[in-house]
Enzyme design. Structure first.
Site, PDB file in Angstrom:
ATOM      1  N   TYR A 247       0.812  -1.218   0.000  1.00 51.48           N
ATOM      2  CA  TYR A 247       0.000   0.000   0.000  1.00 51.48           C
ATOM      3  C   TYR A 247       0.850   1.274   0.000  1.00 51.48           C
ATOM      4  O   TYR A 247       0.382   2.333  -0.412  1.00 51.48           O
ATOM      5  CB  TYR A 247      -0.926   0.041   1.231  1.00 51.48           C
ATOM      6  CG  TYR A 247      -2.021  -1.005   1.223  1.00 51.48           C
ATOM      7  CD1 TYR A 247      -2.266  -1.771   0.088  1.00 51.48           C
ATOM      8  CD2 TYR A 247      -2.794  -1.235   2.338  1.00 51.48           C
ATOM      9  CE1 TYR A 247      -3.253  -2.728   0.079  1.00 51.48           C
ATOM     10  CE2 TYR A 247      -3.794  -2.190   2.342  1.00 51.48           C
ATOM     11  CZ  TYR A 247      -4.013  -2.940   1.196  1.00 51.48           C
ATOM     12  OH  TYR A 247      -4.996  -3.895   1.204  1.00 51.48           O
TER      13      TYR A 247
ATOM     14  N   LYS B 209       3.284 -15.393   2.333  1.00 49.40           N
ATOM     15  CA  LYS B 209       3.273 -16.120   1.050  1.00 49.40           C
ATOM     16  C   LYS B 209       4.730 -16.444   0.716  1.00 49.40           C
ATOM     17  O   LYS B 209       5.256 -16.104  -0.354  1.00 49.40           O
ATOM     18  CB  LYS B 209       2.608 -15.233  -0.014  1.00 49.40           C
ATOM     19  CG  LYS B 209       2.314 -15.904  -1.336  1.00 49.40           C
ATOM     20  CD  LYS B 209       1.190 -16.910  -1.267  1.00 49.40           C
ATOM     21  CE  LYS B 209       1.022 -17.600  -2.620  1.00 49.40           C
ATOM     22  NZ  LYS B 209       0.173 -18.805  -2.540  1.00 49.40           N
TER      23      LYS B 209
ATOM     24  N   ASP C 182      -3.088 -18.230   1.258  1.00 50.91           N
ATOM     25  CA  ASP C 182      -4.200 -18.892   0.565  1.00 50.91           C
ATOM     26  C   ASP C 182      -4.798 -19.983   1.461  1.00 50.91           C
ATOM     27  O   ASP C 182      -6.024 -20.145   1.546  1.00 50.91           O
ATOM     28  CB  ASP C 182      -3.777 -19.447  -0.800  1.00 50.91           C
ATOM     29  CG  ASP C 182      -2.405 -20.106  -0.780  1.00 50.91           C
ATOM     30  OD1 ASP C 182      -1.689 -19.973   0.225  1.00 50.91           O
ATOM     31  OD2 ASP C 182      -2.049 -20.765  -1.775  1.00 50.91           O
TER      32      ASP C 182
ATOM     33  N   ASP D  76      -5.708  -6.943   5.568  1.00 56.62           N
ATOM     34  CA  ASP D  76      -6.897  -6.228   5.110  1.00 56.62           C
ATOM     35  C   ASP D  76      -7.977  -7.241   4.738  1.00 56.62           C
ATOM     36  O   ASP D  76      -9.139  -7.146   5.157  1.00 56.62           O
ATOM     37  CB  ASP D  76      -6.496  -5.383   3.884  1.00 56.62           C
ATOM     38  CG  ASP D  76      -7.559  -4.383   3.487  1.00 56.62           C
ATOM     39  OD1 ASP D  76      -8.644  -4.397   4.089  1.00 56.62           O
ATOM     40  OD2 ASP D  76      -7.310  -3.596   2.554  1.00 56.62           O
TER      41      ASP D  76
ATOM     42  N   ASP E 291     -11.289  -8.840   7.343  1.00 60.42           N
ATOM     43  CA  ASP E 291     -12.677  -8.706   6.886  1.00 60.42           C
ATOM     44  C   ASP E 291     -13.347 -10.070   6.795  1.00 60.42           C
ATOM     45  O   ASP E 291     -14.512 -10.233   7.159  1.00 60.42           O
ATOM     46  CB  ASP E 291     -12.729  -8.040   5.504  1.00 60.42           C
ATOM     47  CG  ASP E 291     -12.946  -6.534   5.619  1.00 60.42           C
ATOM     48  OD1 ASP E 291     -12.839  -6.008   6.742  1.00 60.42           O
ATOM     49  OD2 ASP E 291     -13.216  -5.885   4.585  1.00 60.42           O
TER      50      ASP E 291
END
Ligand code: NAD
Length: 361
Positions: A142, A192, A224, A248, A252
């Site tokens: 970001y 990852k 994943d 993020d 959620d």
């Protein structure tokens, strides 16, 4: 103990739900013999209307001077037409930056009293869900440079840089280990590392920090797989540590499966600065001013403020127990009413729900 709190009610349902949390904090003050000195400052659309700026300098000063910052929510259709740098949400990003808040803590709890609203299969929900996602907030793809769009070989390309320094990884890892230490002492770091170099550094640094927390059991999981495990068997998690992008999405996902957006609190912490505590939901303009907003996420954010901001564990637990009690007794704001009808439940307004929590305290 004497503590100062800067309140930022904000927009939409913000002022209504913050009022209920203030009521709760006043009850805690009385019950436990503390003194909470609360002041109020402008943020978001309310600040735009009053001062032409979503984050006036006076608000930043007031927040920095306080022991903790408590936010309702910002935003609404009235300000959606404004350019990006003058949107209410700028106020929120701005205050997080001004306070140097790099750690976002989001618990996702499935209240046994509300198991029916969980989006998972009943046998999975029955195993319970009580985890907390610790998300890094100021780095990653970001904010990494270079970032942008340009034309290469005659076609448009877009690019961002996923980057973490070891110092950024270490400080968020320490927050996550310390959080796990106060819970079930299990930390799962999500990355990852099978593909990304930045994740391999992440994994190495987290493993180094682990040596300072021998009482916490550390595991690593690819993102994943973590996304899948969260819906397959979320009961396996205690604390999940992850970077900004993965956090993020996973935070959620974790909160959505509980099925109750009006019940989930959050905390953002920095080094030494006052922490910021807020519900995860937005300003809900569709129900603002109607007494329909569920104040429990905000009241539970006040519990996080007590625990993480003021180190008041007994006080935080008392608030959480009071919330469980009112739910057990069947009190429900409209968002918690089962679609099948409300037989056996007691419908309450925003302020009535706050009153019930205060009574139980
Ligand atoms: P939202 O979270 O405000 O609302 C989504 C849905 O959930 C709505 O139907 C709303 O009525 C309901 N809801 C939310 N909180 C509730 C509560 N406490 N009790 C009962 N129902 C509740 O998200 P949105 O509609 O996408 O956004 C509305 C505004 O909020 C936008 O301006 C957005 O930018 C802003 N927003 C702010 C924050 C924040 O301040 N942290 C976070 C998200 C969105």
């Amino acid at each position: 103990m004497r503590k100062t709190i800067c309140l930022l009610p904000g927009d939409g349902i913000g002022p209504e739900i913050v009022a209920e949390a203030v009521k709760t904090l006043r009850a805690v003050e009385k019950k436990f013999g503390h003194e909470f000195v609360m002041s109020e400052a402008l943020i978001g659309g309310a600040a735009l209307d009053a001062a032409g700026d979503p984050l006036p300098a006076a608000t930043v000063d007031a927040c920095k001077a306080a022991d903790a910052v408590f936010l309702g929510a910002v935003g609404g259709p009235k300000w959606d037409v404004l350019p990006g740098d003058r949107r209410p949400e700028r106020g929120l990003l701005g205050i997080r930056k001004a306070l140097g808040l790099f750690a976002n803590l989001r618990p996702a709890t499935l209240f046994p009293e509300l198991a029916g609203s969980c989006l998972l299969r009943a046998d999975t929900a029955a195993k319970g869900l009580d985890l907390i996602v610790v998300r890094e907030l100021t780095g990653d793809v970001y904010f990494g440079k270079p970032a942008g769009q340009e034309v290469r070989d005659g076609q448009r390309v877009g690019f961002n840089t996923m980057i973490y320094t070891e110092q950024e990884i270490e400080r968020i890892a320490r927050v996550a280990f310390a959080t796990a230490r106060k819970r079930k002492k299990r930390l799962c770091s999500v990355d990852k590392a099978n593909v990304l170099d930045v994740s391999r550094l992440w994994r190495a640094v987290v493993s180094e920090v682990a040596k300072d927390f021998p009482d916490v059991e550390l595991s690593h999981m690819y993102v994943d797989n973590a996304a899948m495990q969260l819906v397959r068997d979320p009961s396996q998690f205690d604390v999940i540590l992850t970077g900004n992008l993965f956090g993020d999405i996973l935070s959620d996902e974790a909160s959505a499966i509980t099925g109750s957006i009006g019940l989930l609190p959050s905390a953002s912490l920095g080094a030494g600065a006052p922490g910021l505590f807020e519900p995860i939901h937005g300003s809900a303009p569709d129900i603002a001013g109607q007494g329909k907003a569920n104040p429990l996420a905000t009241i539970l954010s006040a519990a996080m403020l007590l625990r993480l901001g003021f180190d008041m564990e007994a006080e935080a637990a008392a608030v959480e127990n009071a919330v469980h009690a009112v739910l057990r007794e069947g009190f429900r704001t409209p968002d918690l009413m089962p679609a099948s009808g409300g037989a056996g439940f007691h419908p309450v307004s925003t302020t009535e729900m706050g009153d019930r929590v205060v009574e139980r305290l």
